[in-house]
Motif scaffolding. Structure first.
Motif, PDB file in Angstrom:
ATOM      1  N   LEU A 240       0.895  -1.257  -0.002  1.00 31.82           N
ATOM      2  CA  LEU A 240       0.111  -0.118  -0.069  1.00 31.82           C
ATOM      3  C   LEU A 240       1.005   1.330   0.000  1.00 31.82           C
ATOM      4  CD1 LEU A 240      -2.944  -0.910   2.455  1.00 31.82           C
ATOM      5  CD2 LEU A 240      -2.934  -0.726  -0.206  1.00 31.82           C
TER       6      LEU A 240
ATOM      7  N   VAL B  73     -19.659  -4.977   4.778  1.00 28.75           N
ATOM      8  CA  VAL B  73     -20.610  -3.843   4.157  1.00 28.75           C
ATOM      9  C   VAL B  73     -21.828  -4.199   4.092  1.00 28.75           C
ATOM     10  CG1 VAL B  73     -20.606  -2.495   2.316  1.00 28.75           C
ATOM     11  CG2 VAL B  73     -18.300  -2.732   3.336  1.00 28.75           C
ATOM     12  N   ILE B 121     -20.949   4.440   4.840  1.00 26.75           N
ATOM     13  CA  ILE B 121     -21.007   3.656   5.789  1.00 26.75           C
ATOM     14  C   ILE B 121     -20.797   4.447   7.237  1.00 26.75           C
ATOM     15  CG2 ILE B 121     -19.714   2.098   7.598  1.00 26.75           C
ATOM     16  CD1 ILE B 121     -20.677   0.143   5.147  1.00 26.75           C
ATOM     17  N   SER B 160     -13.673  12.207   3.659  1.00 22.05           N
ATOM     18  CA  SER B 160     -13.148  11.007   3.387  1.00 22.05           C
ATOM     19  C   SER B 160     -12.184  10.991   2.032  1.00 22.05           C
ATOM     20  CB  SER B 160     -14.259   9.986   3.296  1.00 22.05           C
ATOM     21  OG  SER B 160     -13.996   8.662   2.824  1.00 22.05           O
ATOM     22  N   LEU B 163      -7.712   7.437  -1.862  1.00 22.33           N
ATOM     23  CA  LEU B 163      -6.653   7.387  -2.413  1.00 22.33           C
ATOM     24  C   LEU B 163      -5.527   8.185  -1.778  1.00 22.33           C
ATOM     25  CD1 LEU B 163      -8.178   8.001  -5.861  1.00 22.33           C
ATOM     26  CD2 LEU B 163      -7.380   5.807  -5.170  1.00 22.33           C
ATOM     27  N   GLY B 190     -10.319   7.503   6.320  1.00 28.82           N
ATOM     28  CA  GLY B 190     -10.464   6.524   5.004  1.00 28.82           C
ATOM     29  C   GLY B 190      -9.116   5.888   5.074  1.00 28.82           C
ATOM     30  N   PHE B 205      -9.944  15.417  14.299  1.00 30.98           N
ATOM     31  CA  PHE B 205      -9.975  14.291  14.618  1.00 30.98           C
ATOM     32  C   PHE B 205      -9.637  13.238  13.352  1.00 30.98           C
ATOM     33  CE2 PHE B 205     -12.780  10.435  14.853  1.00 30.98           C
ATOM     34  CZ  PHE B 205     -12.438   9.937  15.842  1.00 30.98           C
TER      35      PHE B 205
HETATM   36  C1  B12 Z   1     -14.405  -0.585  -3.897  1.00 36.27           C
HETATM   37  C2  B12 Z   1     -13.032   0.076  -4.606  1.00 36.27           C
HETATM   38  C3  B12 Z   1     -13.263   0.782  -5.558  1.00 36.27           C
HETATM   39  C4  B12 Z   1     -14.444   1.106  -6.565  1.00 36.27           C
HETATM   40  C5  B12 Z   1     -15.177   2.323  -5.691  1.00 36.27           C
HETATM   41  C6  B12 Z   1     -16.612   2.011  -5.500  1.00 36.27           C
HETATM   42  C7  B12 Z   1     -17.533   2.888  -4.563  1.00 36.27           C
HETATM   43  N1  B12 Z   1     -18.428   3.512  -4.957  1.00 36.27           N
HETATM   44  O1  B12 Z   1     -16.820   3.589  -3.541  1.00 36.27           O
HETATM   45  C8  B12 Z   1     -13.886   1.539  -7.895  1.00 36.27           C
HETATM   46  C9  B12 Z   1     -13.673   0.356  -8.534  1.00 36.27           C
HETATM   47  C10 B12 Z   1     -14.732   2.479  -8.500  1.00 36.27           C
HETATM   48  C11 B12 Z   1     -12.598   1.918  -7.497  1.00 36.27           C
HETATM   49  C12 B12 Z   1     -11.858   2.711  -8.363  1.00 36.27           C
HETATM   50  C13 B12 Z   1     -10.408   3.143  -7.791  1.00 36.27           C
HETATM   51  N2  B12 Z   1      -9.596   2.532  -7.013  1.00 36.27           N
HETATM   52 CO1  B12 Z   1     -10.359   1.460  -5.432  1.00 36.27          CO
HETATM   53  N3  B12 Z   1     -10.667   0.408  -4.111  1.00 36.27           N
HETATM   54  C14 B12 Z   1     -11.863  -0.110  -3.578  1.00 36.27           C
HETATM   55  C15 B12 Z   1     -11.528  -1.099  -2.403  1.00 36.27           C
HETATM   56  C16 B12 Z   1     -11.483  -2.647  -3.132  1.00 36.27           C
HETATM   57  C17 B12 Z   1     -12.589  -1.032  -1.320  1.00 36.27           C
HETATM   58  C18 B12 Z   1     -12.885   0.273  -0.938  1.00 36.27           C
HETATM   59  C19 B12 Z   1     -14.156   0.231   0.043  1.00 36.27           C
HETATM   60  O2  B12 Z   1     -15.121   0.540  -0.163  1.00 36.27           O
HETATM   61  N4  B12 Z   1     -13.705  -0.242   1.391  1.00 36.27           N
HETATM   62  C20 B12 Z   1     -14.901  -0.622   2.292  1.00 36.27           C
HETATM   63  C21 B12 Z   1     -15.191   0.783   3.145  1.00 36.27           C
HETATM   64  C22 B12 Z   1     -16.299   0.446   4.233  1.00 36.27           C
HETATM   65  O3  B12 Z   1     -14.030   0.791   3.781  1.00 36.27           O
HETATM   66  P1  B12 Z   1     -13.348   2.437   3.663  1.00 36.27           P
HETATM   67  O4  B12 Z   1     -13.668   3.044   2.342  1.00 36.27           O
HETATM   68  O5  B12 Z   1     -11.881   2.156   4.103  1.00 36.27           O
HETATM   69  O6  B12 Z   1     -13.934   3.355   4.892  1.00 36.27           O
HETATM   70  C23 B12 Z   1     -13.808   2.969   6.247  1.00 36.27           C
HETATM   71  C24 B12 Z   1     -12.676   3.673   6.912  1.00 36.27           C
HETATM   72  O7  B12 Z   1     -11.681   4.068   6.203  1.00 36.27           O
HETATM   73  C25 B12 Z   1     -13.324   4.641   7.731  1.00 36.27           C
HETATM   74  N5  B12 Z   1     -13.422   5.991   6.919  1.00 36.27           N
HETATM   75  C26 B12 Z   1     -13.403   6.351   5.672  1.00 36.27           C
HETATM   76  N6  B12 Z   1     -13.810   7.830   5.561  1.00 36.27           N
HETATM   77  C27 B12 Z   1     -13.963   8.133   6.627  1.00 36.27           C
HETATM   78  C28 B12 Z   1     -14.343   9.473   6.790  1.00 36.27           C
HETATM   79  C29 B12 Z   1     -14.264   9.703   8.400  1.00 36.27           C
HETATM   80  C30 B12 Z   1     -14.359  11.253   8.823  1.00 36.27           C
HETATM   81  C31 B12 Z   1     -13.841   8.770   9.373  1.00 36.27           C
HETATM   82  C32 B12 Z   1     -13.608   9.062  10.893  1.00 36.27           C
HETATM   83  C33 B12 Z   1     -13.792   7.349   8.888  1.00 36.27           C
HETATM   84  C34 B12 Z   1     -13.675   7.241   7.718  1.00 36.27           C
HETATM   85  O8  B12 Z   1     -14.635   4.293   7.801  1.00 36.27           O
HETATM   86  C35 B12 Z   1     -14.951   3.421   6.838  1.00 36.27           C
HETATM   87  C36 B12 Z   1     -15.842   2.523   7.239  1.00 36.27           C
HETATM   88  O9  B12 Z   1     -15.232   1.605   8.509  1.00 36.27           O
HETATM   89  C37 B12 Z   1      -9.976  -0.447  -2.272  1.00 36.27           C
HETATM   90  C38 B12 Z   1      -9.210  -1.576  -1.538  1.00 36.27           C
HETATM   91  C39 B12 Z   1      -9.214  -1.903  -0.143  1.00 36.27           C
HETATM   92  N7  B12 Z   1      -9.532  -3.073   0.242  1.00 36.27           N
HETATM   93  O10 B12 Z   1      -9.728  -0.798   0.750  1.00 36.27           O
HETATM   94  C40 B12 Z   1      -9.612  -0.007  -3.377  1.00 36.27           C
HETATM   95  C41 B12 Z   1      -8.547   1.194  -3.301  1.00 36.27           C
HETATM   96  C42 B12 Z   1      -9.034   2.195  -2.572  1.00 36.27           C
HETATM   97  N8  B12 Z   1      -8.646   1.552  -4.698  1.00 36.27           N
HETATM   98  C43 B12 Z   1      -7.671   1.984  -5.149  1.00 36.27           C
HETATM   99  C44 B12 Z   1      -7.369   2.595  -6.334  1.00 36.27           C
HETATM  100  C45 B12 Z   1      -5.849   2.877  -6.924  1.00 36.27           C
HETATM  101  C46 B12 Z   1      -8.313   2.907  -7.433  1.00 36.27           C
HETATM  102  C47 B12 Z   1      -8.425   3.679  -8.661  1.00 36.27           C
HETATM  103  C48 B12 Z   1      -7.400   4.743  -9.054  1.00 36.27           C
HETATM  104  C49 B12 Z   1      -8.081   2.326  -9.746  1.00 36.27           C
HETATM  105  C50 B12 Z   1      -7.960   2.621 -11.225  1.00 36.27           C
HETATM  106  N9  B12 Z   1      -6.792   2.355 -11.529  1.00 36.27           N
HETATM  107  O11 B12 Z   1      -8.718   3.174 -11.706  1.00 36.27           O
HETATM  108  C51 B12 Z   1      -9.862   3.850  -8.897  1.00 36.27           C
HETATM  109  C52 B12 Z   1      -9.947   5.433  -8.364  1.00 36.27           C
HETATM  110  C53 B12 Z   1     -11.109   5.938  -8.834  1.00 36.27           C
HETATM  111  C54 B12 Z   1     -11.348   7.442  -8.098  1.00 36.27           C
HETATM  112  N10 B12 Z   1     -10.733   8.471  -8.919  1.00 36.27           N
HETATM  113  O12 B12 Z   1     -11.735   7.615  -6.960  1.00 36.27           O
HETATM  114  C55 B12 Z   1      -6.443   1.680  -4.124  1.00 36.27           C
HETATM  115  C56 B12 Z   1      -5.839   2.997  -3.629  1.00 36.27           C
HETATM  116  C57 B12 Z   1      -4.393   3.082  -3.179  1.00 36.27           C
HETATM  117  C58 B12 Z   1      -3.947   4.384  -2.610  1.00 36.27           C
HETATM  118  N11 B12 Z   1      -3.886   4.289  -1.374  1.00 36.27           N
HETATM  119  O13 B12 Z   1      -3.818   5.255  -3.374  1.00 36.27           O
HETATM  120  C59 B12 Z   1      -7.006   0.824  -3.285  1.00 36.27           C
HETATM  121  C60 B12 Z   1      -6.488   0.902  -1.653  1.00 36.27           C
HETATM  122  C61 B12 Z   1      -6.686  -0.693  -3.823  1.00 36.27           C
HETATM  123  C62 B12 Z   1      -5.278  -1.078  -3.344  1.00 36.27           C
HETATM  124  N12 B12 Z   1      -5.039  -2.078  -2.645  1.00 36.27           N
HETATM  125  O14 B12 Z   1      -4.487  -0.622  -4.276  1.00 36.27           O
HETATM  126  N13 B12 Z   1     -11.950   1.293  -6.200  1.00 36.27           N
END
Ligand code: B12
Lengths: 297, 224
Positions: A240, B73, B121, B160, B163, B190, B205
């Motif tokens: 990552l 999720v 979420i 949030s 990337l 994030g 925070f």
């Molecule tokens: C689903 C997903 C997508 C979907 C998005 C669908 C959608 N409607 O959101 C799609 C396929 C469209 C996508 C596209 C891309 N993605 Co993407 N994606 C993911 C994936 C698999 C899961 C993200 C997710 O939704 N997780 C589930 C939720 C519940 O978790 P979360 O978002 O982390 O949120 C939690 C916490 O972070 C926190 N949180 C989040 N926000 C906030 C805000 C506050 C205030 C607080 C307190 C907490 C908090 O609480 C949430 C609930 O617990 C991740 C990999 C991963 N395992 O994380 C890659 C990932 C995020 N993606 C990545 C990439 C690179 C991309 C693309 C650039 C790919 C590409 N080549 O096109 C594009 C970018 C598009 C853009 N401009 O945004 C990388 C980012 C790498 C980085 N760190 O920069 C990841 C990490 C994959 C990887 N392992 O490389 N993606």
């Protein structure tokens, strides 16, 4: 029409290419811009990627079509160009590899969640059908349905690809390590559940992509191996990314990655390549190690 | 009486929306959050108690399970659906001021970033904790955050980013918000974020866990 299985039959192990998104960003794509639009606006720039990967030794090369579905493209008001964007994506890759590699048409997830009711299964089937047929029309040799986390959506995409093309299908999912130490997709599915439900949809290959680095993939592949007879695929990211000197830095170097490849093969993988953060140098190293392994068997 | 509130909490936790819903299979045919909430209101339980000991409690439990990777999720989504359906019966009491929302929170995914599952979420958990949540969507510019804050007058703003590249846009957004609303609490989150980064951009925070963000919000409300 089964060019991928023929090639795998001969070579036993195959090297896939690496990241596309990261490469496009290095060529100037800004976050928030539509990567797939570049197929129409800057095809020459896009073509540099398949060229670089086939030069580096990739035997399978993807297409710039990951987000080429209605849901993603509508963010940029491009939903009317699905066919054109995907067909061109395959043509560019085909053109770039100059017969040195097979083309895997990339199909990524919609980004919408079916159970939320924001879309229907029919709508989803339709957009994947258009994407799959366009990739075949542009010259793809197989389809790579990648980065999925929902079984239901994957089955719809696979069915759309099967109904509308004659291409072999690879299906790869993205897992995260849970607190308990097992691997599950964001939607909560294990490799075991995925084998049980997705295999029968009619795929030729199953596996995992993205995730968190190369090493963890070995555990996921082991679980797949226990449940599945299909050839297994790994496209891992280079860890990552973190920030270093105001730039984005992926921690896993080509040298490090090459040291993990034998673990992946032992675990059961037969197609290995990269995802986010990997570069032609990574693929070159993977190819070097795979060549050594092939010469021994 | 306690029994019905406990039942409501269970329905929200397990995502049992209403009698007609087929999910979860073992509760098929039984009353869901929808019917039970209406029943509780009709039996004279104060709506704020139904909200706190029933609906919010159910969301708290699923949030906790999610944090521990015991729920995923889809589980949170279906719980939020059960809560939202039941909220239809509670809403009139907000409008007549018999119960007060804890406050208003603005939430959005930052400029350049289209990931919204995590943001949704977080929004659901905060809403599930009794707050009003205004969702400004994805790819949100600093200007839009500031303008919406002007019209909506929220008590806090949540950003949030998923990337590493767009995370870097947060600095500018925090600066712009604080420039106009110096006292506005800004919460960031994030997957790519760290506490260190959040501190370096002056956010109030950070937590990887939405439940903790809710605790923080409940706290600022207390100290206000
Ligand atoms: C689903 C997903 C997508 C979907 C998005 C669908 C959608 N409607 O959101 C799609 C396929 C469209 C996508 C596209 C891309 N993605 Co993407 N994606 C993911 C994936 C698999 C899961 C993200 C997710 O939704 N997780 C589930 C939720 C519940 O978790 P979360 O978002 O982390 O949120 C939690 C916490 O972070 C926190 N949180 C989040 N926000 C906030 C805000 C506050 C205030 C607080 C307190 C907490 C908090 O609480 C949430 C609930 O617990 C991740 C990999 C991963 N395992 O994380 C890659 C990932 C995020 N993606 C990545 C990439 C690179 C991309 C693309 C650039 C790919 C590409 N080549 O096109 C594009 C970018 C598009 C853009 N401009 O945004 C990388 C980012 C790498 C980085 N760190 O920069 C990841 C990490 C994959 C990887 N392992 O490389 N993606």
């Amino acid at each position: 029409m089964n060019r991928l299985s023929e090639l795998l039959g001969i070579k036993k192990l195959l090297v896939c290419d690496g990241a596309w998104g990261t490469m496009l960003q290095n060529k100037g794509l800004k976050p928030g811009e539509c990567p797939e639009l570049l197929n129409l606006t800057y095809p020459k720039l896009v073509k540099e990627i398949p060229e670089a990967y086939s030069k580096a030794g990739a035997e399978l090369v993807k297409t710039n079509s990951f987000g080429g579905n209605k849901y993603r493209l509508s963010h940029y008001s491009l939903e009317r160009k699905i066919f054109e964007i995907n067909k061109t994506a395959a043509e560019i890759s085909k053109d770039g590899v100059k017969d040195k590699a097979l083309i895997l048409g990339s199909i990524g997830p919609s980004g919408v969640i079916l159970m939320m009711g924001d879309t229907s299964e029919e709508e989803m089937y339709e957009t994947y059908s258009i994407q799959a047929s366009a990739l075949e029309a542009g010259g793809a040799d197989a389809l790579l349905i990648e980065t999925f986390s929902d079984i239901q959506e994957a089955i719809i995409a696979i069915k759309a690809a099967k109904d509308n093309t004659n291409l072999e299908i690879i299906s790869t999912f993205t897992f995260e390590k849970t607190i308990d130490g097992d691997f599950k997709t964001m939607m909560g599915y294990t490799p075991t559940q995925i084998c049980e439900e997705v295999e029968k949809a009619g795929i030729g290959y199953i596996g995992t992509n993205c995730g968190n680095g190369f090493e963890a993939m070995a555990y996921i592949i082991k679980e797949f191996k226990e449940k599945s007879e299909l050839p297994l695929v790994v496209n891992a990211n280079a860890g990552l990314p973190t920030i270093r000197d105001k730039g984005i830095y992926y921690p896993e170097t080509p040298e490090y990655v090459s040291s993990i490849i034998s673990k992946l093969v032992e675990a059961g993988a037969s197609i290995i390549g990269g995802c986010c953060g990997t570069t032609p140098q990574h693929i070159n190293e993977i190819r070097r190690v795979i060549d050594i392994m092939r010469s021994k068997c | 009486m306690e029994n019905i509130l406990e039942k409501i909490a269970l329905c929200v936790e397990r995502g049992k929306v209403n009698k007609a819903s087929l999910f979860p299979a073992d509760l098929k045919g039984e009353e869901g959050a929808d019917e039970l909430t209406l029943k509780a209101i009709n039996s004279g339980i104060h709506p704020s108690e139904i909200l706190n000991a029933g609906l919010i409690e159910g969301m708290r439990r699923i949030g906790e399970k999610f944090r521990l990777n015991k729920a995923f999720v889809p589980d949170v989504l279906i719980s939020a659906k059960a809560m939202n359906t039941a909220m239809i019966h509670i809403k009139p009491f907000f409008l007549s001021n018999e119960i007060k929302s804890k406050g208003k929170v603005l939430i959005g995914t930052v400029m350049g970033d289209l990931h919204d599952i995590g943001k949704n979420i977080v929004g659901m958990i905060i809403r599930g904790g009794g707050w009003e949540v205004i969702d400004v969507g994805v790819d949100v510019t600093p200007k839009k955050f500031v303008e919406t804050a002007r019209t909506e007058k929220p008590d806090a703003i949540c950003l949030s980013a998923l990337l590493t590249t767009t995370m870097l846009n947060m600095e500018n957004i925090v600066t712009e918000i604080k420039g106009v609303f110096p006292k506005m609490p800004v919460l960031v989150g994030g997957a790519p974020l760290t506490m260190e980064y959040a501190k370096s951009i002056n956010a109030d925070f950070y937590s990887p866990d939405p439940q903790k963000a809710l605790d923080f919000l409940n706290n600022i409300k207390h100290t206000k």
